[in-house]
Design a protein around this motif. Sequence first.
Motif, PDB file in Angstrom:
ATOM      1  N   LYS A 160       0.831  -1.205   0.000  1.00 46.04           N
ATOM      2  CA  LYS A 160       0.000   0.000   0.000  1.00 46.04           C
ATOM      3  C   LYS A 160       0.866   1.256   0.000  1.00 46.04           C
ATOM      4  CE  LYS A 160      -4.034  -1.989   2.331  1.00 46.04           C
ATOM      5  NZ  LYS A 160      -4.875  -1.967   3.553  1.00 46.04           N
ATOM      6  N   ARG A 161       1.949   1.240   0.808  1.00 44.09           N
ATOM      7  CA  ARG A 161       2.831   2.423   0.817  1.00 44.09           C
ATOM      8  C   ARG A 161       3.482   2.620  -0.536  1.00 44.09           C
ATOM      9  NH1 ARG A 161       4.138   0.372   6.004  1.00 44.09           N
ATOM     10  NH2 ARG A 161       5.977  -0.668   5.152  1.00 44.09           N
ATOM     11  N   GLN A 162       3.897   1.514  -1.156  1.00 43.84           N
ATOM     12  CA  GLN A 162       4.506   1.634  -2.480  1.00 43.84           C
ATOM     13  C   GLN A 162       3.505   2.156  -3.504  1.00 43.84           C
ATOM     14  OE1 GLN A 162       6.132  -2.191  -3.415  1.00 43.84           O
ATOM     15  NE2 GLN A 162       7.809  -2.034  -1.921  1.00 43.84           N
ATOM     16  N   GLN A 163       2.277   1.633  -3.430  1.00 46.38           N
ATOM     17  CA  GLN A 163       1.246   2.118  -4.356  1.00 46.38           C
ATOM     18  C   GLN A 163       0.955   3.596  -4.125  1.00 46.38           C
ATOM     19  OE1 GLN A 163      -2.126  -0.432  -3.825  1.00 46.38           O
ATOM     20  NE2 GLN A 163      -1.151  -2.219  -4.786  1.00 46.38           N
ATOM     21  N   ALA A 164       0.881   3.994  -2.830  1.00 47.92           N
ATOM     22  CA  ALA A 164       0.632   5.406  -2.533  1.00 47.92           C
ATOM     23  C   ALA A 164       1.785   6.277  -3.021  1.00 47.92           C
ATOM     24  CB  ALA A 164       0.429   5.585  -1.030  1.00 47.92           C
ATOM     25  N   LEU A 165       3.028   5.793  -2.805  1.00 48.59           N
ATOM     26  CA  LEU A 165       4.191   6.559  -3.262  1.00 48.59           C
ATOM     27  C   LEU A 165       4.216   6.649  -4.778  1.00 48.59           C
ATOM     28  CD1 LEU A 165       6.806   8.021  -2.589  1.00 48.59           C
ATOM     29  CD2 LEU A 165       7.978   5.799  -2.577  1.00 48.59           C
ATOM     30  N   ALA A 166       3.900   5.521  -5.435  1.00 52.29           N
ATOM     31  CA  ALA A 166       3.883   5.530  -6.901  1.00 52.29           C
ATOM     32  C   ALA A 166       2.804   6.478  -7.418  1.00 52.29           C
ATOM     33  CB  ALA A 166       3.645   4.118  -7.418  1.00 52.29           C
ATOM     34  N   GLN A 167       1.637   6.450  -6.756  1.00 48.40           N
ATOM     35  CA  GLN A 167       0.574   7.359  -7.180  1.00 48.40           C
ATOM     36  C   GLN A 167       0.963   8.814  -6.946  1.00 48.40           C
ATOM     37  OE1 GLN A 167      -2.179   6.357  -8.713  1.00 48.40           O
ATOM     38  NE2 GLN A 167      -2.863   8.478  -8.977  1.00 48.40           N
ATOM     39  N   GLN A 168       1.617   9.061  -5.816  1.00 46.60           N
ATOM     40  CA  GLN A 168       2.067  10.419  -5.535  1.00 46.60           C
ATOM     41  C   GLN A 168       3.080  10.883  -6.568  1.00 46.60           C
ATOM     42  OE1 GLN A 168       3.712  10.847  -1.647  1.00 46.60           O
ATOM     43  NE2 GLN A 168       4.164  13.042  -1.874  1.00 46.60           N
ATOM     44  N   LEU A 169       4.045  10.003  -6.889  1.00 48.08           N
ATOM     45  CA  LEU A 169       5.052  10.357  -7.909  1.00 48.08           C
ATOM     46  C   LEU A 169       4.380  10.584  -9.259  1.00 48.08           C
ATOM     47  CD1 LEU A 169       7.894   7.864  -6.953  1.00 48.08           C
ATOM     48  CD2 LEU A 169       7.800  10.320  -6.508  1.00 48.08           C
ATOM     49  N   LYS A 170       3.382   9.743  -9.561  1.00 43.80           N
ATOM     50  CA  LYS A 170       2.683   9.913 -10.837  1.00 43.80           C
ATOM     51  C   LYS A 170       1.932  11.238 -10.861  1.00 43.80           C
ATOM     52  CE  LYS A 170      -0.662   7.604 -13.821  1.00 43.80           C
ATOM     53  NZ  LYS A 170      -1.528   8.776 -13.958  1.00 43.80           N
ATOM     54  N   ASP A 171       1.268  11.544  -9.730  1.00 42.34           N
ATOM     55  CA  ASP A 171       0.542  12.808  -9.676  1.00 42.34           C
ATOM     56  C   ASP A 171       1.502  13.991  -9.817  1.00 42.34           C
ATOM     57  OD1 ASP A 171      -1.730  11.321  -9.331  1.00 42.34           O
ATOM     58  OD2 ASP A 171      -1.796  11.600  -7.151  1.00 42.34           O
ATOM     59  N   GLU A 172       2.633  13.891  -9.120  1.00 47.38           N
ATOM     60  CA  GLU A 172       3.605  14.971  -9.228  1.00 47.38           C
ATOM     61  C   GLU A 172       4.154  15.086 -10.648  1.00 47.38           C
ATOM     62  OE1 GLU A 172       6.566  14.217  -6.347  1.00 47.38           O
ATOM     63  OE2 GLU A 172       5.301  14.738  -4.610  1.00 47.38           O
ATOM     64  N   ALA A 173       4.405  13.934 -11.265  1.00 42.76           N
ATOM     65  CA  ALA A 173       4.906  13.967 -12.649  1.00 42.76           C
ATOM     66  C   ALA A 173       3.863  14.555 -13.591  1.00 42.76           C
ATOM     67  CB  ALA A 173       5.282  12.552 -13.082  1.00 42.76           C
ATOM     68  N   ASP A 174       2.583  14.144 -13.364  1.00 46.00           N
ATOM     69  CA  ASP A 174       1.517  14.694 -14.203  1.00 46.00           C
ATOM     70  C   ASP A 174       1.387  16.195 -13.994  1.00 46.00           C
ATOM     71  OD1 ASP A 174       1.074  12.148 -15.077  1.00 46.00           O
ATOM     72  OD2 ASP A 174      -0.672  11.775 -13.793  1.00 46.00           O
ATOM     73  N   ALA A 175       1.485  16.599 -12.721  1.00 45.51           N
ATOM     74  CA  ALA A 175       1.383  18.027 -12.440  1.00 45.51           C
ATOM     75  C   ALA A 175       2.550  18.795 -13.068  1.00 45.51           C
ATOM     76  CB  ALA A 175       1.354  18.253 -10.929  1.00 45.51           C
ATOM     77  N   ALA A 178       1.929  18.919 -16.714  1.00 48.74           N
ATOM     78  CA  ALA A 178       0.890  19.896 -17.026  1.00 48.74           C
ATOM     79  C   ALA A 178       1.426  21.319 -16.878  1.00 48.74           C
ATOM     80  CB  ALA A 178      -0.319  19.666 -16.119  1.00 48.74           C
ATOM     81  N   GLN A 179       2.195  21.515 -15.800  1.00 45.49           N
ATOM     82  CA  GLN A 179       2.773  22.843 -15.603  1.00 45.49           C
ATOM     83  C   GLN A 179       3.742  23.196 -16.711  1.00 45.49           C
ATOM     84  OE1 GLN A 179       1.805  24.946 -13.236  1.00 45.49           O
ATOM     85  NE2 GLN A 179       3.123  26.534 -14.144  1.00 45.49           N
ATOM     86  N   ALA A 180       4.535  22.211 -17.097  1.00 45.69           N
ATOM     87  CA  ALA A 180       5.489  22.459 -18.197  1.00 45.69           C
ATOM     88  C   ALA A 180       4.744  22.766 -19.484  1.00 45.69           C
ATOM     89  CB  ALA A 180       6.388  21.244 -18.371  1.00 45.69           C
ATOM     90  N   ALA A 181       3.654  21.986 -19.712  1.00 45.86           N
ATOM     91  CA  ALA A 181       2.877  22.257 -20.919  1.00 45.86           C
ATOM     92  C   ALA A 181       2.242  23.636 -20.858  1.00 45.86           C
ATOM     93  CB  ALA A 181       1.810  21.179 -21.087  1.00 45.86           C
ATOM     94  N   ALA A 182       1.731  23.977 -19.639  1.00 46.98           N
ATOM     95  CA  ALA A 182       1.135  25.299 -19.493  1.00 46.98           C
ATOM     96  C   ALA A 182       2.173  26.395 -19.669  1.00 46.98           C
ATOM     97  CB  ALA A 182       0.467  25.413 -18.128  1.00 46.98           C
ATOM     98  N   ASP A 183       3.351  26.166 -19.095  1.00 44.60           N
ATOM     99  CA  ASP A 183       4.421  27.166 -19.262  1.00 44.60           C
ATOM    100  C   ASP A 183       4.823  27.291 -20.722  1.00 44.60           C
ATOM    101  OD1 ASP A 183       4.314  27.499 -16.560  1.00 44.60           O
ATOM    102  OD2 ASP A 183       6.077  26.244 -16.125  1.00 44.60           O
ATOM    103  N   ALA A 184       4.933  26.153 -21.380  1.00 48.77           N
ATOM    104  CA  ALA A 184       5.310  26.203 -22.802  1.00 48.77           C
ATOM    105  C   ALA A 184       4.239  26.919 -23.601  1.00 48.77           C
ATOM    106  CB  ALA A 184       5.496  24.781 -23.317  1.00 48.77           C
ATOM    107  N   ARG A 185       2.978  26.611 -23.268  1.00 53.18           N
ATOM    108  CA  ARG A 185       1.893  27.291 -23.978  1.00 53.18           C
ATOM    109  C   ARG A 185       1.899  28.779 -23.666  1.00 53.18           C
ATOM    110  NH1 ARG A 185      -2.836  26.363 -26.561  1.00 53.18           N
ATOM    111  NH2 ARG A 185      -4.562  27.794 -26.165  1.00 53.18           N
ATOM    112  N   ALA A 186       2.146  29.083 -22.396  1.00 54.84           N
ATOM    113  CA  ALA A 186       2.185  30.498 -22.024  1.00 54.84           C
ATOM    114  C   ALA A 186       3.331  31.214 -22.727  1.00 54.84           C
ATOM    115  CB  ALA A 186       2.324  30.624 -20.513  1.00 54.84           C
ATOM    116  N   ARG A 187       4.482  30.554 -22.800  1.00 57.45           N
ATOM    117  CA  ARG A 187       5.608  31.176 -23.506  1.00 57.45           C
ATOM    118  C   ARG A 187       5.298  31.337 -24.984  1.00 57.45           C
ATOM    119  NH1 ARG A 187       8.562  27.737 -20.020  1.00 57.45           N
ATOM    120  NH2 ARG A 187       8.758  26.162 -21.688  1.00 57.45           N
ATOM    121  N   GLN A 188       4.639  30.273 -25.513  1.00 52.54           N
ATOM    122  CA  GLN A 188       4.297  30.364 -26.935  1.00 52.54           C
ATOM    123  C   GLN A 188       3.281  31.477 -27.171  1.00 52.54           C
ATOM    124  OE1 GLN A 188       2.676  26.748 -28.449  1.00 52.54           O
ATOM    125  NE2 GLN A 188       2.593  27.455 -30.575  1.00 52.54           N
ATOM    126  N   GLN A 189       2.295  31.538 -26.282  1.00 54.00           N
ATOM    127  CA  GLN A 189       1.303  32.593 -26.429  1.00 54.00           C
ATOM    128  C   GLN A 189       1.925  33.978 -26.244  1.00 54.00           C
ATOM    129  OE1 GLN A 189      -1.919  31.815 -23.723  1.00 54.00           O
ATOM    130  NE2 GLN A 189      -2.818  30.184 -24.991  1.00 54.00           N
TER     131      GLN A 189
END
Length: 284
Positions: A160-175, A178-189
């Motif tokens: 369970k701890r490993q699954q929670a850690l993996a989910q947390q890492l995945k959420d952080e990676a997704d975030a 998303a932030q990188a994509a938003a920043d790239a879009r913002a820079r492009q815009q």
Amino acid sequence: MRLAPRPVIGSIALHLLLGLLLWLFARPHDLPEPTPIMQAVLMSAPPAPVSAPARPVAAPQPAPAPEPRPEPPRPKPEPAPKPATKPEPKPEPKAEPKPAPKPDTVKPATKPKSEPEPAKPAKPKIDEQRIDDEIARAEAEAARIAAEAEARKRRQDAEKRQQALAQQLKDEADAMAAQAAADARARQQAAQIREFTEAIHKKIKSQWRRPANVNAQLTTGVRITVLPGGEVASVIVTRSSGNQAFDASVKEAVERASPLPVPSDVMLFRENFRVFSLNYNTEE
């Protein structure tokens, strides 16, 4: 008047039969049976035949009814004979008692042997060592089961701890993605905004006719509303320079520059170029 012989015989036989019946019913039960001759007479008495009249005769007068005979007295039943009494047996002569032996010669009476008591079932011996071994095995089995359950629980907790850690890492990676994509879009815009803003500013400046009699430092701000495709819908002076000729020259330059160069991206156009503001000064 003469009676026929046959009716007379029948009447006599009938009287005899009635007398016999009375005698039979009135006699005691222990009298002997009637003789066979009398039984034959009773059984062979023919019925009185009816003779055909040979000639008409005068109606006979009815014979007088016979007087009822008194019933003979019934004999009293004899008492039942008493059973014959058996002769009483003669009493046997009593044996003379033997003289009591002297005390010296009296033999001690032997005690009767007591019957052996039934053997009681032997109690089963308790094997304490076997019981201790069974208890030890049961305790060992319980300890093994508890250890396995504890190990399984630890594994589940770790998973369970490993699954929670993996989910947390995945959420952080997704975030981060998303932030990188938003920043790239913002820079492009931002780059597109700067690019189209400079293109619009250059086009308006190319259409601006600066008044000749303006020498002081002046700045005019305008708000421009643009339709899709770049056509100027309206121009409003939001900050006057104090010189009407200068303000009018900036407004006319924006109108002459229509259509303005705007991005084809609908979202970028709506957010940044549907309505925007520009400032112009005498140093432009």
